[in-house]
Design a protein around this motif. Structure first.
Motif, PDB file in Angstrom:
ATOM      1  N   VAL A 145      -9.099 -14.385 -14.116  1.00 37.30           N
ATOM      2  CA  VAL A 145      -7.647 -14.449 -13.901  1.00 37.30           C
ATOM      3  C   VAL A 145      -7.245 -14.501 -12.515  1.00 37.30           C
ATOM      4  CG1 VAL A 145      -5.307 -13.598 -14.440  1.00 37.30           C
ATOM      5  CG2 VAL A 145      -6.959 -13.371 -16.029  1.00 37.30           C
ATOM      6  N   LEU A 146      -6.801 -15.571 -11.997  1.00 38.39           N
ATOM      7  CA  LEU A 146      -6.501 -15.541 -10.576  1.00 38.39           C
ATOM      8  C   LEU A 146      -5.104 -15.522 -10.260  1.00 38.39           C
ATOM      9  CD1 LEU A 146      -9.010 -18.385  -9.406  1.00 38.39           C
ATOM     10  CD2 LEU A 146      -9.487 -16.023  -9.613  1.00 38.39           C
ATOM     11  N   MET A 147      -4.421 -15.306  -9.108  1.00 37.52           N
ATOM     12  CA  MET A 147      -3.101 -15.008  -9.162  1.00 37.52           C
ATOM     13  C   MET A 147      -3.030 -14.855  -7.358  1.00 37.52           C
ATOM     14  SD  MET A 147      -0.363 -12.722 -10.821  1.00 37.52           S
ATOM     15  CE  MET A 147      -0.480 -13.795 -12.388  1.00 37.52           C
TER      16      MET A 147
ATOM     17  N   LYS B  15     -14.753  -3.525   1.382  1.00 33.97           N
ATOM     18  CA  LYS B  15     -13.737  -3.209   0.421  1.00 33.97           C
ATOM     19  C   LYS B  15     -12.392  -2.954   1.488  1.00 33.97           C
ATOM     20  CE  LYS B  15     -15.866   0.723  -0.735  1.00 33.97           C
ATOM     21  NZ  LYS B  15     -16.145   1.915  -1.289  1.00 33.97           N
ATOM     22  N   VAL B  16     -11.413  -3.435   1.095  1.00 36.91           N
ATOM     23  CA  VAL B  16     -10.206  -3.464   1.771  1.00 36.91           C
ATOM     24  C   VAL B  16      -8.784  -2.889   0.841  1.00 36.91           C
ATOM     25  CG1 VAL B  16     -10.633  -5.326   3.101  1.00 36.91           C
ATOM     26  CG2 VAL B  16      -9.602  -6.047   1.063  1.00 36.91           C
ATOM     27  N   ILE B  17      -7.873  -2.614   1.535  1.00 42.35           N
ATOM     28  CA  ILE B  17      -6.697  -2.204   0.657  1.00 42.35           C
ATOM     29  C   ILE B  17      -5.562  -3.173   1.381  1.00 42.35           C
ATOM     30  CG2 ILE B  17      -4.873  -0.277   0.064  1.00 42.35           C
ATOM     31  CD1 ILE B  17      -7.077   1.542   0.503  1.00 42.35           C
ATOM     32  N   VAL B  18      -4.814  -3.923   0.608  1.00 42.70           N
ATOM     33  CA  VAL B  18      -3.725  -4.830   1.009  1.00 42.70           C
ATOM     34  C   VAL B  18      -2.406  -4.220   0.112  1.00 42.70           C
ATOM     35  CG1 VAL B  18      -3.078  -7.036   1.097  1.00 42.70           C
ATOM     36  CG2 VAL B  18      -5.356  -6.542   1.254  1.00 42.70           C
ATOM     37  N   ARG B  19      -1.415  -4.383   0.796  1.00 42.16           N
ATOM     38  CA  ARG B  19      -0.012  -4.092   0.173  1.00 42.16           C
ATOM     39  C   ARG B  19       0.747  -5.524   0.062  1.00 42.16           C
ATOM     40  NH1 ARG B  19       3.769  -0.814  -1.561  1.00 42.16           N
ATOM     41  NH2 ARG B  19       2.343   1.003  -1.477  1.00 42.16           N
ATOM     42  N   GLY B  20       1.549  -5.748  -1.072  1.00 39.50           N
ATOM     43  CA  GLY B  20       2.104  -6.943  -1.048  1.00 39.50           C
ATOM     44  C   GLY B  20       2.531  -7.047  -2.721  1.00 39.50           C
ATOM     45  N   GLU B  21       2.593  -8.293  -3.072  1.00 39.44           N
ATOM     46  CA  GLU B  21       3.217  -8.480  -4.472  1.00 39.44           C
ATOM     47  C   GLU B  21       2.760  -9.776  -4.963  1.00 39.44           C
ATOM     48  OE1 GLU B  21       7.739  -9.529  -6.510  1.00 39.44           O
ATOM     49  OE2 GLU B  21       7.507  -8.829  -4.334  1.00 39.44           O
ATOM     50  N   PHE B  22       2.418  -9.657  -6.261  1.00 38.46           N
ATOM     51  CA  PHE B  22       1.878 -10.933  -6.959  1.00 38.46           C
ATOM     52  C   PHE B  22       2.846 -12.079  -7.086  1.00 38.46           C
ATOM     53  CE2 PHE B  22      -1.442  -7.886  -8.506  1.00 38.46           C
ATOM     54  CZ  PHE B  22      -2.738  -8.514  -8.250  1.00 38.46           C
ATOM     55  N   VAL B  23       2.369 -13.166  -7.011  1.00 41.15           N
ATOM     56  CA  VAL B  23       3.101 -14.314  -7.434  1.00 41.15           C
ATOM     57  C   VAL B  23       2.990 -14.623  -9.139  1.00 41.15           C
ATOM     58  CG1 VAL B  23       3.918 -16.714  -6.833  1.00 41.15           C
ATOM     59  CG2 VAL B  23       3.108 -15.062  -4.955  1.00 41.15           C
ATOM     60  N   ALA B  24       3.715 -13.851  -9.885  1.00 34.14           N
ATOM     61  CA  ALA B  24       3.455 -13.965 -11.162  1.00 34.14           C
ATOM     62  C   ALA B  24       3.672 -15.406 -11.815  1.00 34.14           C
ATOM     63  CB  ALA B  24       4.377 -13.008 -11.872  1.00 34.14           C
ATOM     64  N   GLN B  25       4.391 -16.313 -11.042  1.00 37.35           N
ATOM     65  CA  GLN B  25       4.492 -17.668 -11.536  1.00 37.35           C
ATOM     66  C   GLN B  25       3.189 -18.531 -11.562  1.00 37.35           C
ATOM     67  OE1 GLN B  25       6.377 -16.250  -9.149  1.00 37.35           O
ATOM     68  NE2 GLN B  25       8.106 -15.329 -10.427  1.00 37.35           N
ATOM     69  N   TRP B  26       2.431 -18.164 -10.718  1.00 36.83           N
ATOM     70  CA  TRP B  26       1.080 -18.972 -10.460  1.00 36.83           C
ATOM     71  C   TRP B  26      -0.328 -18.293 -10.917  1.00 36.83           C
ATOM     72  CZ3 TRP B  26      -0.535 -23.748  -9.551  1.00 36.83           C
ATOM     73  CH2 TRP B  26       0.395 -24.689  -9.304  1.00 36.83           C
ATOM     74  N   PRO B  27      -0.306 -17.986 -12.412  1.00 43.70           N
ATOM     75  CA  PRO B  27      -1.587 -17.455 -12.878  1.00 43.70           C
ATOM     76  C   PRO B  27      -2.418 -18.504 -12.927  1.00 43.70           C
ATOM     77  CG  PRO B  27      -0.006 -17.773 -14.508  1.00 43.70           C
ATOM     78  CD  PRO B  27       1.034 -17.681 -13.416  1.00 43.70           C
ATOM     79  N   LEU B  28      -3.792 -18.467 -12.774  1.00 39.32           N
ATOM     80  CA  LEU B  28      -4.704 -19.526 -13.121  1.00 39.32           C
ATOM     81  C   LEU B  28      -6.019 -18.789 -13.673  1.00 39.32           C
ATOM     82  CD1 LEU B  28      -4.559 -21.107  -9.567  1.00 39.32           C
ATOM     83  CD2 LEU B  28      -3.751 -22.206 -11.490  1.00 39.32           C
ATOM     84  N   TYR B  29      -6.829 -19.716 -14.370  1.00 41.80           N
ATOM     85  CA  TYR B  29      -7.745 -18.953 -15.486  1.00 41.80           C
ATOM     86  C   TYR B  29      -8.866 -20.011 -15.104  1.00 41.80           C
ATOM     87  CZ  TYR B  29      -3.791 -16.885 -17.839  1.00 41.80           C
ATOM     88  OH  TYR B  29      -2.658 -16.219 -17.805  1.00 41.80           O
TER      89      TYR B  29
END
Length: 254
Positions: free
Chosen positions: A96-98, A68-82
């Motif tokens: 849902v992948l991003m 288990k990990v905790i990562v800080r950052g930001e989603f690249v909302a322009q690249w959702p994949l299904y």
């Protein structure tokens, strides 16, 4: 009554081949069951551990899988994949992948955000997706790969909002130009996005492998039994034929 056994070359060879294949496959299934059980023990052990914060100066891929990990950052909302054909609780839907930009670095990690139901009337219609904006922390479990399903037809081009059967990280890195780490994070932390995160365990299926192993061992045993029984029956027939011939000869001589 005297019983004999006649050993015939071709039935013997066929039996040896069938038994050898059956035992080999049974042993392979047994090894797979042991691997799944060891994997389950590993997952259970790491699930009891606290989540490890991963800073920008450390590779997420350096953390052991299933941790288990905790990562800080930001989603690249322009690249959702299904990822298609991923049912949950008997309902059809997508994973849902991003991409997730790791704060303070130029690296990205692919995050499986959760499960989303599919439109039952239009396969191509995607439900609205809510993505948190700005910097945030996510908690999840490290995986070395995505589960794969049988590819049905030609895959759709890899582009934002593509519906895919399977996904290759190297291809995604090439198409997006992003520097992805070689692992995936299955998000487990809550978020107000309406996605479900009841992820299936990758260790499931040990009982299935043991059942297959039993079937192969049983097939090998049945092949041996069939060979012995049919050989004994042939022996009885041979003895009976010899006795009848002897009786005929004695009658003719008398």
């Amino acid at each position: 009554m005297f019983i004999s056994f006649r050993l015939k070359f071709f039935p013997f060879v066929a039996t040896v081949v069938v038994v050898s294949i059956g035992i080999s496959l049974a042993q392979w299934q047994t090894r797979r069951a042991l691997e799944k059980e060891q994997l389950a023990a590993q997952i259970s052990e790491r699930a009891r551990q606290s989540a490890l914060p991963v800073a920008a100066d450390r590779l997420v891929s350096s953390v052991p899988i299933f941790s288990k990990v905790i990562v800080r950052g930001e989603f690249v909302a322009q690249w959702p994949l299904y990822l298609d054909n991923r049912p949950m609780q008997g309902n059809a839907g997508f994973y849902v992948l991003m991409p997730f930009h790791i704060e303070g670095s130029q690296r990205y990690v692919l995050v499986a955000r959760g499960w989303q139901a599919r439109n039952q009337h239009d396969r191509k219609a995607l439900p609205a997706l809510t993505t948190p904006e700005g910097s945030l922390e996510i908690e999840g479990v490290i995986h070395d790969k995505l589960d794969r399903v049988m590819q049905l037809g030609q895959p759709d081009p890899l582009k934002p909002a593509a519906i895919l059967q399977n996904l290759d990280l190297n291809n995604l890195a090439k198409q997006t130009g992003l520097a992805f780490e070689s692992v995936i994070i299955e998000q487990t932390s809550d978020a107000p996005d309406g996605l479900l995160r009841q992820w299936p365990l990758p260790s499931a299926g040990a009982e299935k492998h043991r059942a297959y192993a039993f079937q192969w061992y049983a097939l090998s045993g049945m092949a041996c039994l069939f060979f012995v029984v049919t050989g004994i029956r042939r022996g009885k027939h041979t003895v009976s034929t010899i006795n009848n011939k002897a009786d005929t000869d004695n009658a003719a001589n008398s």
